[in-house]
Design an enzyme around this catalytic site. Structure first.
Site, PDB file in Angstrom:
ATOM      1  N   HIS A  22       0.863  -1.184   0.000  1.00 58.06           N
ATOM      2  CA  HIS A  22       0.000   0.000   0.000  1.00 58.06           C
ATOM      3  C   HIS A  22       0.894   1.227   0.000  1.00 58.06           C
ATOM      4  O   HIS A  22       1.754   1.389   0.879  1.00 58.06           O
ATOM      5  CB  HIS A  22      -0.907   0.007   1.231  1.00 58.06           C
ATOM      6  CG  HIS A  22      -1.984   1.053   1.162  1.00 58.06           C
ATOM      7  ND1 HIS A  22      -3.036   0.980   0.282  1.00 58.06           N
ATOM      8  CD2 HIS A  22      -2.167   2.199   1.864  1.00 58.06           C
ATOM      9  CE1 HIS A  22      -3.821   2.030   0.443  1.00 58.06           C
ATOM     10  NE2 HIS A  22      -3.316   2.779   1.401  1.00 58.06           N
ATOM     11  N   LYS A 166     -10.965   5.579  -3.386  1.00 60.02           N
ATOM     12  CA  LYS A 166     -10.079   6.718  -3.169  1.00 60.02           C
ATOM     13  C   LYS A 166      -8.728   6.408  -3.785  1.00 60.02           C
ATOM     14  O   LYS A 166      -8.139   5.347  -3.528  1.00 60.02           O
ATOM     15  CB  LYS A 166      -9.913   7.031  -1.683  1.00 60.02           C
ATOM     16  CG  LYS A 166      -9.108   8.307  -1.455  1.00 60.02           C
ATOM     17  CD  LYS A 166      -9.133   8.746  -0.004  1.00 60.02           C
ATOM     18  CE  LYS A 166      -8.012   8.113   0.773  1.00 60.02           C
ATOM     19  NZ  LYS A 166      -7.860   8.735   2.104  1.00 60.02           N
ATOM     20  N   LYS A 168      -4.785   7.453  -4.273  1.00 63.07           N
ATOM     21  CA  LYS A 168      -3.665   8.208  -3.730  1.00 63.07           C
ATOM     22  C   LYS A 168      -2.956   8.940  -4.863  1.00 63.07           C
ATOM     23  O   LYS A 168      -2.750   8.392  -5.946  1.00 63.07           O
ATOM     24  CB  LYS A 168      -2.689   7.278  -3.019  1.00 63.07           C
ATOM     25  CG  LYS A 168      -3.240   6.693  -1.725  1.00 63.07           C
ATOM     26  CD  LYS A 168      -3.369   7.743  -0.646  1.00 63.07           C
ATOM     27  CE  LYS A 168      -3.794   7.128   0.679  1.00 63.07           C
ATOM     28  NZ  LYS A 168      -3.909   8.141   1.742  1.00 63.07           N
ATOM     29  N   ASP A 203      -6.716  11.624  -2.810  1.00 64.88           N
ATOM     30  CA  ASP A 203      -6.041  12.090  -1.594  1.00 64.88           C
ATOM     31  C   ASP A 203      -4.602  12.450  -1.956  1.00 64.88           C
ATOM     32  O   ASP A 203      -3.833  11.595  -2.396  1.00 64.88           O
ATOM     33  CB  ASP A 203      -6.067  10.989  -0.542  1.00 64.88           C
ATOM     34  CG  ASP A 203      -5.463  11.425   0.784  1.00 64.88           C
ATOM     35  OD1 ASP A 203      -5.080  12.608   0.908  1.00 64.88           O
ATOM     36  OD2 ASP A 203      -5.379  10.585   1.699  1.00 64.88           O
ATOM     37  N   GLU A 229      -9.115  15.279  -1.190  1.00 61.15           N
ATOM     38  CA  GLU A 229      -8.696  15.275   0.210  1.00 61.15           C
ATOM     39  C   GLU A 229      -7.318  15.896   0.366  1.00 61.15           C
ATOM     40  O   GLU A 229      -6.367  15.497  -0.309  1.00 61.15           O
ATOM     41  CB  GLU A 229      -8.686  13.839   0.751  1.00 61.15           C
ATOM     42  CG  GLU A 229      -8.296  13.742   2.214  1.00 61.15           C
ATOM     43  CD  GLU A 229      -8.389  12.321   2.759  1.00 61.15           C
ATOM     44  OE1 GLU A 229      -7.901  12.090   3.881  1.00 61.15           O
ATOM     45  OE2 GLU A 229      -8.937  11.449   2.061  1.00 61.15           O
ATOM     46  N   ASP A 254      -7.932  16.583   6.294  1.00 58.57           N
ATOM     47  CA  ASP A 254      -7.427  15.454   7.087  1.00 58.57           C
ATOM     48  C   ASP A 254      -6.214  15.896   7.897  1.00 58.57           C
ATOM     49  O   ASP A 254      -6.312  16.131   9.100  1.00 58.57           O
ATOM     50  CB  ASP A 254      -7.085  14.274   6.185  1.00 58.57           C
ATOM     51  CG  ASP A 254      -6.644  13.040   6.972  1.00 58.57           C
ATOM     52  OD1 ASP A 254      -6.818  13.024   8.210  1.00 58.57           O
ATOM     53  OD2 ASP A 254      -6.126  12.080   6.360  1.00 58.57           O
ATOM     54  N   LYS A 278     -10.583  10.782  12.612  1.00 59.97           N
ATOM     55  CA  LYS A 278      -9.774   9.620  12.961  1.00 59.97           C
ATOM     56  C   LYS A 278      -9.536   9.644  14.460  1.00 59.97           C
ATOM     57  O   LYS A 278      -8.949  10.592  14.980  1.00 59.97           O
ATOM     58  CB  LYS A 278      -8.430   9.644  12.229  1.00 59.97           C
ATOM     59  CG  LYS A 278      -8.518   9.498  10.721  1.00 59.97           C
ATOM     60  CD  LYS A 278      -7.150   9.587  10.078  1.00 59.97           C
ATOM     61  CE  LYS A 278      -7.235   9.527   8.568  1.00 59.97           C
ATOM     62  NZ  LYS A 278      -5.913   9.749   7.920  1.00 59.97           N
ATOM     63  N   GLU A 332     -13.629   5.043   5.460  1.00 61.19           N
ATOM     64  CA  GLU A 332     -12.547   4.300   4.800  1.00 61.19           C
ATOM     65  C   GLU A 332     -12.063   3.197   5.721  1.00 61.19           C
ATOM     66  O   GLU A 332     -10.880   2.868   5.711  1.00 61.19           O
ATOM     67  CB  GLU A 332     -11.337   5.209   4.584  1.00 61.19           C
ATOM     68  CG  GLU A 332     -11.291   5.998   3.360  1.00 61.19           C
ATOM     69  CD  GLU A 332     -10.105   6.941   3.425  1.00 61.19           C
ATOM     70  OE1 GLU A 332      -8.955   6.504   3.587  1.00 61.19           O
ATOM     71  OE2 GLU A 332     -10.363   8.131   3.340  1.00 61.19           O
TER      72      GLU A 332
END
Length: 378
Positions: A22, A166, A168, A203, A229, A254, A278, A332
């Site tokens: 990831h 989403k 990246k 994001d 984001e 975020d 979060k 998420e």
């Protein structure tokens, strides 16, 4: 009641392998380090909490290693002998000794809530005021790989019920990154056949500056991207507000949003149309609930974000997301799906693209001791 007194605080480091690497804008991982915190009461209740960051200390300055040192040497002595329901008092005592370190504090604070709820034989969401919903939609996060690789993974997740993705960004030069994302967004829209069936979000992980954002983000909106984001660094809230005004799609905060004070400033400037919540980055359930309340008062919807938590941290975030009325922009909370092995005796339930609230006291989960032992760092 002496049964509520804390008589043990234990920490252990795990390394949980992922089903695939990831990647973020700046780094990547093929296993997720996790700090597991267990708080025991004199009455026998054991509360679980988790310290975890997305890919290491690049995001917020903490790592699982620093969390363990801070908890073992500074926080645990302040918790031992206190009543497990004295969360406000314990938090104040910890804040007097330890500045910042919100991820470490969140791990302990969640474990206190879990132990207290188990002592009362009620779910954690009862301590947060009860539920507004019993499940949340889950957006699947894709990496920074080439378009063909990302599209293949997205197709499989569409078949599994996910309808929101989403992407990246920030690892490539802006023109190349924009072309990649536009190709993916257009492909997903064509496969879904109906606008809105397969939503695409991006994001930037605070990777771009103001001018780059103003130049390139409109092209993403034109390609059908539905949300952007955190395009700019956390401190640049005024830039975020300018970008939010310029775009026809929502901007989500975020990295700029960690504390209730941050939430108030963002809301005052209308710097974001959506808040990413979060429990990890904000120091626990109570501060995150306060942020959600500020958002609700300002008419700003919230999203349940992730730090790629194991099922422990995911369950805590799920209780918060189900208890906070403002969490209307999905979540998420896919962390456990990204992990190759299961840590619980009964896995969290994902179905129809949603994550469902477990029953039972506390967080509603039980660790598999064999799995914990298998992934404990030696």
């Amino acid at each position: 009641m002496s049964d509520l007194l804390v008589d043990g605080v234990d920490t252990v480091l795990l390394d949980v392998p992922l089903v695939r690497p990831h990647r973020f804008a700046r780094t990547g991982m093929d296993a997720q380090p996790v700090l597991l915190v267990q708080i025991r009461t004199a009455g026998g209740a054991v509360g679980l909490g988790e310290g975890v960051v997305p890919g290491g200390p690049w995001w917020g300055g903490e790592s699982v290693e620093t969390m363990k040192v801070v908890i073992d040497q500074y926080v645990a002595p302040l918790v031992l002998g206190r009543r497990v329901d004295d969360i406000a008092g314990i938090s104040q005592a910890v804040n007097d000794v330890v500045n910042a370190n919100l991820y470490a504090k969140a791990a302990v604070e969640v474990a206190l809530h879990d132990a207290w709820a188990r002592s009362l034989n009620v779910p954690v969401h009862t301590l947060l005021g009860g539920v507004s919903r019993t499940s949340v939609p889950v957006t699947w996060a894709l990496g920074t790989e080439p378009a063909a690789v990302v599209i293949e993974e997205a197709m499989a997740k569409l078949d599994a019920g996910h309808r929101s993705f989403k992407l990246k960004m920030g690892a490539q030069e802006p023109p190349d990154d924009v072309r990649r994302v536009c190709a993916i967004a257009e492909k997903l829209a064509g496969v879904a056949g109906v606008a809105g069936v397969a939503g695409v979000r991006v994001d930037l992980n605070a990777r771009w500056d103001r001018l780059t954002s103003l130049r390139y983000l409109p092209a993403l909106a034109a390609a059908g991207v539905e949300l952007v984001e955190q395009p700019v660094p956390a401190a640049e809230v005024e830039w975020l507000a300018e970008i939010n005004r310029a775009l026809p799609i929502p901007v989500m905060a975020d990295e700029s949003l960690r504390t209730p004070s941050d939430a108030f400033r963002l809301a005052s400037l209308r710097a974001a149309d959506v808040f990413s919540l979060k429990t990890t980055k904000s120091g626990g359930l109570r501060a995150t609930a306060a942020i959600a309340s500020i958002a609700a008062a300002a008419g700003i919807p919230c999203h349940g974000g992730t730090s790629i938590e194991s099922p422990v941290g995911t369950a805590a975030s799920l209780h918060l997301a189900c208890a906070a009325p403002a969490v209307t922009w999905g979540s998420e909370l896919f962390g456990p799906l990204l992990m190759r092995e299961e840590l619980l005796t009964t896995p969290l339930r994902y179905s129809g693209g949603d994550l469902h609230l477990p029953g039972g006291p506390g967080l509603g989960i039980e660790l598999d001791p064999a799995a914990v032992a298998a992934f404990t760092r030696r």
